[in-house]
Design a protein around this motif. Structure first.
Motif, PDB file in Angstrom:
ATOM      1  N   GLY A  27       9.070  -0.848  -0.741  1.00 15.51           N
ATOM      2  CA  GLY A  27       8.187  -1.772  -0.034  1.00 15.51           C
ATOM      3  C   GLY A  27       6.826  -1.169   0.229  1.00 15.51           C
ATOM      4  N   LEU A  28       6.813   0.092   0.586  1.00 14.33           N
ATOM      5  CA  LEU A  28       5.549   0.788   0.855  1.00 14.33           C
ATOM      6  C   LEU A  28       4.690   0.834  -0.400  1.00 14.33           C
ATOM      7  CD1 LEU A  28       3.993   2.457   2.996  1.00 14.33           C
ATOM      8  CD2 LEU A  28       5.205   4.466   2.139  1.00 14.33           C
ATOM      9  N   VAL A  29       5.285   1.248  -1.504  1.00 12.92           N
ATOM     10  CA  VAL A  29       4.559   1.365  -2.765  1.00 12.92           C
ATOM     11  C   VAL A  29       4.046   0.002  -3.224  1.00 12.92           C
ATOM     12  CG1 VAL A  29       4.924   1.803  -5.227  1.00 12.92           C
ATOM     13  CG2 VAL A  29       5.663   3.496  -3.543  1.00 12.92           C
ATOM     14  N   SER A  30       4.863  -1.019  -3.118  1.00 17.47           N
ATOM     15  CA  SER A  30       4.466  -2.359  -3.577  1.00 17.47           C
ATOM     16  C   SER A  30       3.254  -2.866  -2.810  1.00 17.47           C
ATOM     17  CB  SER A  30       5.635  -3.331  -3.425  1.00 17.47           C
ATOM     18  OG  SER A  30       6.722  -2.947  -4.244  1.00 17.47           O
ATOM     19  N   GLY A  31       3.253  -2.675  -1.489  1.00 15.77           N
ATOM     20  CA  GLY A  31       2.126  -3.133  -0.687  1.00 15.77           C
ATOM     21  C   GLY A  31       0.848  -2.392  -1.013  1.00 15.77           C
ATOM     22  N   LEU A  32       0.938  -1.098  -1.244  1.00 12.60           N
ATOM     23  CA  LEU A  32      -0.249  -0.310  -1.569  1.00 12.60           C
ATOM     24  C   LEU A  32      -0.801  -0.661  -2.947  1.00 12.60           C
ATOM     25  CD1 LEU A  32       0.999   3.071  -0.085  1.00 12.60           C
ATOM     26  CD2 LEU A  32      -0.949   1.742   0.755  1.00 12.60           C
ATOM     27  N   LEU A  33       0.081  -0.955  -3.897  1.00 11.30           N
ATOM     28  CA  LEU A  33      -0.390  -1.418  -5.204  1.00 11.30           C
ATOM     29  C   LEU A  33      -1.153  -2.727  -5.084  1.00 11.30           C
ATOM     30  CD1 LEU A  33       2.629  -0.635  -7.565  1.00 11.30           C
ATOM     31  CD2 LEU A  33       0.376   0.457  -7.606  1.00 11.30           C
ATOM     32  N   GLU A  34      -0.645  -3.621  -4.252  1.00  8.05           N
ATOM     33  CA  GLU A  34      -1.340  -4.892  -4.031  1.00  8.05           C
ATOM     34  C   GLU A  34      -2.719  -4.675  -3.425  1.00  8.05           C
ATOM     35  OE1 GLU A  34       1.141  -7.391  -1.671  1.00  8.05           O
ATOM     36  OE2 GLU A  34       2.700  -7.579  -3.221  1.00  8.05           O
ATOM     37  N   ASP A  35      -2.867  -3.624  -2.641  1.00  9.56           N
ATOM     38  CA  ASP A  35      -4.159  -3.315  -2.023  1.00  9.56           C
ATOM     39  C   ASP A  35      -5.133  -2.675  -3.001  1.00  9.56           C
ATOM     40  OD1 ASP A  35      -3.620  -4.364   0.475  1.00  9.56           O
ATOM     41  OD2 ASP A  35      -2.881  -2.469   1.306  1.00  9.56           O
ATOM     42  N   GLY A  36      -4.671  -2.324  -4.194  1.00  6.71           N
ATOM     43  CA  GLY A  36      -5.576  -1.856  -5.234  1.00  6.71           C
ATOM     44  C   GLY A  36      -5.779  -0.367  -5.332  1.00  6.71           C
ATOM     45  N   VAL A  37      -4.865   0.444  -4.765  1.00  5.04           N
ATOM     46  CA  VAL A  37      -5.058   1.891  -4.843  1.00  5.04           C
ATOM     47  C   VAL A  37      -4.967   2.365  -6.294  1.00  5.04           C
ATOM     48  CG1 VAL A  37      -4.178   2.233  -2.506  1.00  5.04           C
ATOM     49  CG2 VAL A  37      -2.614   2.448  -4.464  1.00  5.04           C
ATOM     50  N   GLN A 188     -13.904  13.088   5.143  1.00  5.41           N
ATOM     51  CA  GLN A 188     -14.962  13.409   4.194  1.00  5.41           C
ATOM     52  C   GLN A 188     -15.055  12.409   3.037  1.00  5.41           C
ATOM     53  OE1 GLN A 188     -17.249  15.880   4.544  1.00  5.41           O
ATOM     54  NE2 GLN A 188     -16.332  16.203   6.560  1.00  5.41           N
ATOM     55  N   ILE A 189     -14.298  11.329   3.082  1.00  6.40           N
ATOM     56  CA  ILE A 189     -14.281  10.405   1.945  1.00  6.40           C
ATOM     57  C   ILE A 189     -15.668   9.819   1.691  1.00  6.40           C
ATOM     58  CG2 ILE A 189     -13.350   8.242   1.022  1.00  6.40           C
ATOM     59  CD1 ILE A 189     -10.746   8.837   2.481  1.00  6.40           C
ATOM     60  N   PHE A 190     -16.309   9.324   2.718  1.00  4.32           N
ATOM     61  CA  PHE A 190     -17.631   8.729   2.533  1.00  4.32           C
ATOM     62  C   PHE A 190     -18.612   9.782   2.019  1.00  4.32           C
ATOM     63  CE2 PHE A 190     -21.843   7.553   4.331  1.00  4.32           C
ATOM     64  CZ  PHE A 190     -22.053   6.401   3.592  1.00  4.32           C
ATOM     65  N   ALA A 191     -18.585  10.987   2.601  1.00  7.91           N
ATOM     66  CA  ALA A 191     -19.486  12.055   2.160  1.00  7.91           C
ATOM     67  C   ALA A 191     -19.207  12.436   0.715  1.00  7.91           C
ATOM     68  CB  ALA A 191     -19.334  13.269   3.069  1.00  7.91           C
ATOM     69  N   TYR A 212     -10.138   1.087   2.188  1.00  8.57           N
ATOM     70  CA  TYR A 212     -10.503   2.311   1.471  1.00  8.57           C
ATOM     71  C   TYR A 212     -10.976   1.959   0.056  1.00  8.57           C
ATOM     72  CZ  TYR A 212      -8.152   5.082   5.107  1.00  8.57           C
ATOM     73  OH  TYR A 212      -7.779   5.676   6.305  1.00  8.57           O
ATOM     74  N   VAL A 213     -10.239   1.067  -0.590  1.00  7.48           N
ATOM     75  CA  VAL A 213     -10.621   0.634  -1.934  1.00  7.48           C
ATOM     76  C   VAL A 213     -11.965  -0.097  -1.886  1.00  7.48           C
ATOM     77  CG1 VAL A 213      -9.966  -0.862  -3.862  1.00  7.48           C
ATOM     78  CG2 VAL A 213      -8.228   0.542  -2.728  1.00  7.48           C
ATOM     79  N   ARG A 214     -12.173  -0.912  -0.864  1.00  3.79           N
ATOM     80  CA  ARG A 214     -13.447  -1.612  -0.713  1.00  3.79           C
ATOM     81  C   ARG A 214     -14.602  -0.619  -0.591  1.00  3.79           C
ATOM     82  NH1 ARG A 214     -14.565  -5.280   4.515  1.00  3.79           N
ATOM     83  NH2 ARG A 214     -12.810  -6.473   3.647  1.00  3.79           N
ATOM     84  N   LEU A 234     -13.090   2.254   9.640  1.00  2.00           N
ATOM     85  CA  LEU A 234     -11.847   3.008   9.442  1.00  2.00           C
ATOM     86  C   LEU A 234     -11.785   4.285  10.271  1.00  2.00           C
ATOM     87  CD1 LEU A 234     -11.519   2.676   5.571  1.00  2.00           C
ATOM     88  CD2 LEU A 234      -9.821   1.877   7.234  1.00  2.00           C
ATOM     89  N   LEU A 235     -12.931   4.759  10.730  1.00  2.00           N
ATOM     90  CA  LEU A 235     -13.008   6.085  11.345  1.00  2.00           C
ATOM     91  C   LEU A 235     -12.048   6.286  12.518  1.00  2.00           C
ATOM     92  CD1 LEU A 235     -14.286   8.863  11.364  1.00  2.00           C
ATOM     93  CD2 LEU A 235     -16.210   7.909  12.660  1.00  2.00           C
ATOM     94  N   PRO A 236     -11.940   5.375  13.489  1.00  2.00           N
ATOM     95  CA  PRO A 236     -10.996   5.622  14.589  1.00  2.00           C
ATOM     96  C   PRO A 236      -9.556   5.779  14.106  1.00  2.00           C
ATOM     97  CG  PRO A 236     -12.543   3.886  15.175  1.00  2.00           C
ATOM     98  CD  PRO A 236     -12.743   4.146  13.719  1.00  2.00           C
ATOM     99  N   TRP A 237      -9.177   5.001  13.087  1.00  2.00           N
ATOM    100  CA  TRP A 237      -7.836   5.151  12.534  1.00  2.00           C
ATOM    101  C   TRP A 237      -7.688   6.501  11.841  1.00  2.00           C
ATOM    102  CZ3 TRP A 237      -3.064   5.523  11.771  1.00  2.00           C
ATOM    103  CH2 TRP A 237      -2.517   5.787  10.515  1.00  2.00           C
ATOM    104  N   MET A 238      -8.670   6.908  11.047  1.00  2.00           N
ATOM    105  CA  MET A 238      -8.588   8.201  10.369  1.00  2.00           C
ATOM    106  C   MET A 238      -8.409   9.330  11.385  1.00  2.00           C
ATOM    107  SD  MET A 238     -11.539   8.026   7.456  1.00  2.00           S
ATOM    108  CE  MET A 238     -11.481   6.921   6.056  1.00  2.00           C
ATOM    109  N   GLN A 239      -9.141   9.267  12.478  1.00  2.00           N
ATOM    110  CA  GLN A 239      -9.033  10.314  13.491  1.00  2.00           C
ATOM    111  C   GLN A 239      -7.662  10.304  14.150  1.00  2.00           C
ATOM    112  OE1 GLN A 239     -12.503   8.903  15.609  1.00  2.00           O
ATOM    113  NE2 GLN A 239     -13.765  10.617  14.885  1.00  2.00           N
ATOM    114  N   ALA A 240      -7.132   9.113  14.422  1.00  2.00           N
ATOM    115  CA  ALA A 240      -5.813   9.019  15.043  1.00  2.00           C
ATOM    116  C   ALA A 240      -4.705   9.454  14.086  1.00  2.00           C
ATOM    117  CB  ALA A 240      -5.562   7.587  15.512  1.00  2.00           C
ATOM    118  N   ALA A 241      -4.925   9.256  12.790  1.00  2.00           N
ATOM    119  CA  ALA A 241      -3.894   9.556  11.796  1.00  2.00           C
ATOM    120  C   ALA A 241      -3.548  11.038  11.735  1.00  2.00           C
ATOM    121  CB  ALA A 241      -4.349   9.084  10.416  1.00  2.00           C
TER     122      ALA A 241
END
Length: 290
Positions: A27-37, A188-191, A212-214, A234-241
């Motif tokens: 289920g995890l993989v299927s959802g991420l594929l749909e998101d375009g990773v 560092q993704i944006f950088a 992330y794909v966007r 996305l930054l607050p989520w990245m920091q919490a992650a």
């Protein structure tokens, strides 16, 4: 040779009652594929590979390959016993793959010459592209800039997951143009994209991978302002992650979303109630922006 541009997810391994939860993994993989990773790194640090036997790692890889095209699957390959590593590499390479992700041998802290020999030996033995994983705070050894620049000239080394923490080395690797430079530090993704890097191998991209794909696509379209806005969202989520040792908070967030049990293998621990409460707030704010 495979292209490693884009957002790759460092895939978590779901557990339930101590065993791999394959329905949750699917289920995890299927959802991420749909998101375009772009694809997945299986059995890396986020996948808790150190807590999985080789048989379990191969079983997880085989399961993912049932659901994901091979050109979108990288397998983690780590160890400090070179003979055992090469034997496991042969087992892994019996499967069709985009590549293998290989860090420096951990704990033993080889010399710079030892590092060159190690990566050359693994790359010589590889029938698929190698993604070098530079992460000195886990391996205990720093690959010096010029050593790294020599290593990545090997024709079988196609990319690097860059967690070295040295921006001058990152810039040198991008400028040299021998490999695709993917950041492994989510903040560092944006950088990375602004510097001309290829993207990321990201643990936090389990959540709202579509954003992330966007961001990657906005950068490809030279819309830097739009990409910056997406990153700031996305930054607050990245920091919490990464509020607790990875993948505790990522798994906690996925559990809150009903995608897996909030379970890690010891000695790793599930995240605290305080972190779960923080994750609830951050995820709610992230969704409220839609």
């Amino acid at each position: 040779m495979s292209s490693f541009r884009g957002i790759w997810v460092a895939l978590a391994t779901p557990f339930r009652s101590g065993e791999v939860d394959y329905p949750a993994l699917q289920g995890l993989v299927s959802g991420l594929l749909e998101d375009g990773v772009a694809g997945f790194v299986v059995c890396g640090t986020t996948g808790e590979a150190a807590a999985l036997s080789h048989d379990e790692q191969l079983a997880v890889l085989d399961a993912v390959l049932q659901w994901v095209p091979p050109q979108q699957v990288i397998m983690g390959l780590a160890g400090n016993n070179l003979r055992e590593l090469l034997a496991f590499q042969q087992e892994v390479q019996r499967r069709p793959l985009a590549g293998v992700l290989v860090p420096a041998p951990y704990y033993i802290r080889p010399s710079q010459q030892g590092l060159e020999v190690f990566f050359q030996t693994v790359a010589d033995a590889s029938s698929v592209p190698v993604v070098l994983y530079d992460i000195p705070y886990r391996t205990g050894v720093r690959i010096e800039r010029e050593t790294l620049r020599r290593i990545v000239r090997h024709p079988n080394i196609a990319a690097i997951k860059d967690c070295g923490g040295d921006v001058e080395t990152t810039l040198a690797l991008i400028a040299d143009g021998h490999i695709e430079v993917l950041t492994g530090e989510d903040l560092q993704i944006f950088a990375n994209l602004c510097m001309g890097g290829a993207g990321a191998i990201s643990a936090s991209a389990h959540v709202r991978a579509d954003l992330y794909v966007r961001m990657q696509r906005e950068m490809e379209a030279n819309d830097i302002n739009a990409a910056r806005r997406t990153f700031q969202r996305l930054l607050p989520w990245m920091q919490a992650a990464f509020a607790e040792p990875n993948p505790a908070a990522v798994k906690g967030a996925l559990a809150l979303q009903g995608l897996m049990a909030n379970e890690l293998r010891e000695p790793m621990q599930a995240c605290s109630e305080a972190t779960l409460e923080r994750l609830r707030r951050v995820l709610a704010d992230l969704e409220a922006c839609d």
